[in-house]
Design a protein around this motif. Structure first.
Motif, PDB file in Angstrom:
ATOM      1  N   LEU A 160      -0.407  -0.861  10.752  1.00  0.00           N
ATOM      2  CA  LEU A 160      -1.592  -1.671  11.029  1.00  0.00           C
ATOM      3  C   LEU A 160      -1.357  -2.662  12.166  1.00  0.00           C
ATOM      4  O   LEU A 160      -2.272  -3.008  12.901  1.00  0.00           O
ATOM      5  N   HIS A 161      -0.154  -3.171  12.276  1.00  0.00           N
ATOM      6  CA  HIS A 161       0.228  -4.144  13.322  1.00  0.00           C
ATOM      7  C   HIS A 161      -0.776  -5.286  13.426  1.00  0.00           C
ATOM      8  O   HIS A 161      -1.234  -5.660  14.518  1.00  0.00           O
ATOM      9  N   LEU A 177       2.229  -5.905   9.500  1.00  0.00           N
ATOM     10  CA  LEU A 177       2.159  -7.113  10.322  1.00  0.00           C
ATOM     11  C   LEU A 177       2.961  -6.861  11.592  1.00  0.00           C
ATOM     12  O   LEU A 177       4.006  -6.207  11.560  1.00  0.00           O
ATOM     13  N   HIS A 178       2.488  -7.409  12.698  1.00  0.00           N
ATOM     14  CA  HIS A 178       3.182  -7.138  13.958  1.00  0.00           C
ATOM     15  C   HIS A 178       4.525  -7.848  14.038  1.00  0.00           C
ATOM     16  O   HIS A 178       5.441  -7.363  14.704  1.00  0.00           O
ATOM     17  N   ALA A 221       3.201 -13.257  11.581  1.00  0.00           N
ATOM     18  CA  ALA A 221       1.790 -12.867  11.699  1.00  0.00           C
ATOM     19  C   ALA A 221       0.938 -13.488  10.595  1.00  0.00           C
ATOM     20  O   ALA A 221      -0.197 -13.910  10.841  1.00  0.00           O
ATOM     21  N   GLY A 222       1.464 -13.550   9.378  1.00  0.00           N
ATOM     22  CA  GLY A 222       0.701 -14.135   8.284  1.00  0.00           C
ATOM     23  C   GLY A 222       0.367 -15.591   8.513  1.00  0.00           C
ATOM     24  O   GLY A 222      -0.698 -16.066   8.115  1.00  0.00           O
ATOM     25  N   GLU A 223       1.270 -16.313   9.182  1.00  0.00           N
ATOM     26  CA  GLU A 223       1.031 -17.723   9.478  1.00  0.00           C
ATOM     27  C   GLU A 223      -0.069 -17.892  10.516  1.00  0.00           C
ATOM     28  O   GLU A 223      -0.825 -18.868  10.478  1.00  0.00           O
ATOM     29  N   ALA A 266       8.036  -1.999   3.433  1.00  0.00           N
ATOM     30  CA  ALA A 266       8.663  -2.812   4.480  1.00  0.00           C
ATOM     31  C   ALA A 266       8.836  -2.000   5.759  1.00  0.00           C
ATOM     32  O   ALA A 266       9.184  -0.816   5.727  1.00  0.00           O
ATOM     33  N   GLY A 267       8.567  -2.650   6.901  1.00  0.00           N
ATOM     34  CA  GLY A 267       8.777  -2.007   8.194  1.00  0.00           C
ATOM     35  C   GLY A 267       9.798  -2.759   9.015  1.00  0.00           C
ATOM     36  O   GLY A 267      10.328  -3.787   8.588  1.00  0.00           O
ATOM     37  N   ASN A 268      10.088  -2.259  10.199  1.00  0.00           N
ATOM     38  CA  ASN A 268      11.053  -2.952  11.062  1.00  0.00           C
ATOM     39  C   ASN A 268      10.444  -4.203  11.690  1.00  0.00           C
ATOM     40  O   ASN A 268      11.164  -5.130  12.061  1.00  0.00           O
ATOM     41  N   HIS A 269       9.103  -4.267  11.786  1.00  0.00           N
ATOM     42  CA  HIS A 269       8.449  -5.464  12.310  1.00  0.00           C
ATOM     43  C   HIS A 269       8.181  -6.498  11.224  1.00  0.00           C
ATOM     44  O   HIS A 269       8.038  -7.680  11.522  1.00  0.00           O
ATOM     45  N   ASP A 270       8.068  -6.035   9.983  1.00  0.00           N
ATOM     46  CA  ASP A 270       7.631  -6.944   8.914  1.00  0.00           C
ATOM     47  C   ASP A 270       8.450  -6.741   7.634  1.00  0.00           C
ATOM     48  O   ASP A 270       7.941  -6.220   6.642  1.00  0.00           O
ATOM     49  N   PRO A 271       9.707  -7.150   7.664  1.00  0.00           N
ATOM     50  CA  PRO A 271      10.475  -7.080   6.417  1.00  0.00           C
ATOM     51  C   PRO A 271       9.822  -7.940   5.351  1.00  0.00           C
ATOM     52  O   PRO A 271       9.291  -9.007   5.636  1.00  0.00           O
TER      53      PRO A 271
END
Length: 233
Positions: A43-44, A89-90, A94-96, A119-124
């Protein structure tokens, strides 16, 4: 012809992956009807605001656009479970940066169903956007993870690589995001508005499918279009 047939109202393409009967929604979402399951990848969210922090001013509406499309496909198919395959999340901040109405929309999408963040590499993980988080998830014959494993991985469903394919028909070139599968593993297209795409001919994707025996299912306006690897540039 691909470019001319997009208005056709046809049923969703069906794929058998290690015995699981799956459907390909032209939004880029993968459906497993028997499990009432929907899967989206990459989704980034908040990519636009991440670029803005570095001085690259992109229109700041990518998260809104992505969530609107996700909300629409969830409303259409009414899954009991949604899996987001990482890089939702990118980046880890990003959540902040995300505005409260957008956070509220995520929770509205989650309401009444199980929502699992891989979990992704951008958003652990973890983050505070509701739902459940895990590194990967095994369900029946399938294994859901963010990054593909090197070598054979029967039943793997992953994202990360943002596959896209270019085909030429009647002298016209068309490039679209796509699903990629050989009946053993499946790579989903990126769902995010600003996520972009990597050619299926790139070694990062092609090496996962021995002898280029795969089909790229290009996203169209009303359906997907299956193209053999030999037709993809």
């Amino acid at each position: 012809m691909l470019a001319l047939a997009e208005s056709a109202d046809l049923s969703l393409a069906r794929i058998n992956l290690r015995g699981a009967e799956l459907e390909l929604d032209p939004s880029g979402a993968l459906l497993w009807p028997d499990e009432q399951l929907m899967v989206v990848a990459d989704l980034h969210l908040e990519k636009g605001s991440a670029f803005a922090r570095r001085g690259q001013m992109l229109p700041p509406y990518d998260t809104l656009d992505t969530l609107k499309r996700l909300s629409a496909v969830v409303a259409l198919h009414q899954p009991r479970m949604v899996i987001a395959l990482g890089d939702s999340l990118h980046d880890r901040w990003a959540g902040e940066r995300m505005a409260d109405p957008l956070r509220d929309e995520i929770r509205r999408i989650q309401s009444g169903r199980t929502f699992i963040w891989i979990a992704g590499n951008h958003d652990p993980l973890p983050h505070d956007l509701g739902g459940e988080g895990t590194a990967m998830l095994a369900l029946g014959p399938l294994l859901f993870r963010h990054e593909p494993e090197e070598g054979p991985a029967p039943g793997e469903v992953c994202g990360h690589l943002h596959p896209a394919a270019r085909v030429v028909m009647r002298g016209r070139g068309v490039r679209r995001r796509c699903f990629v599968t050989d009946g053993s593993r499946m790579i989903l297209p990126a769902f995010g508005a600003y996520a972009g795409g990597l050619s299926v001919a790139d070694p990062a994707i092609a090496r996962l499918f021995p002898a280029r025996r795969f089909t790229a299912h290009l996203l169209g306006a009303g359906r997907t279009y299956g193209m053999p690897a030999s037709a993809c540039l």
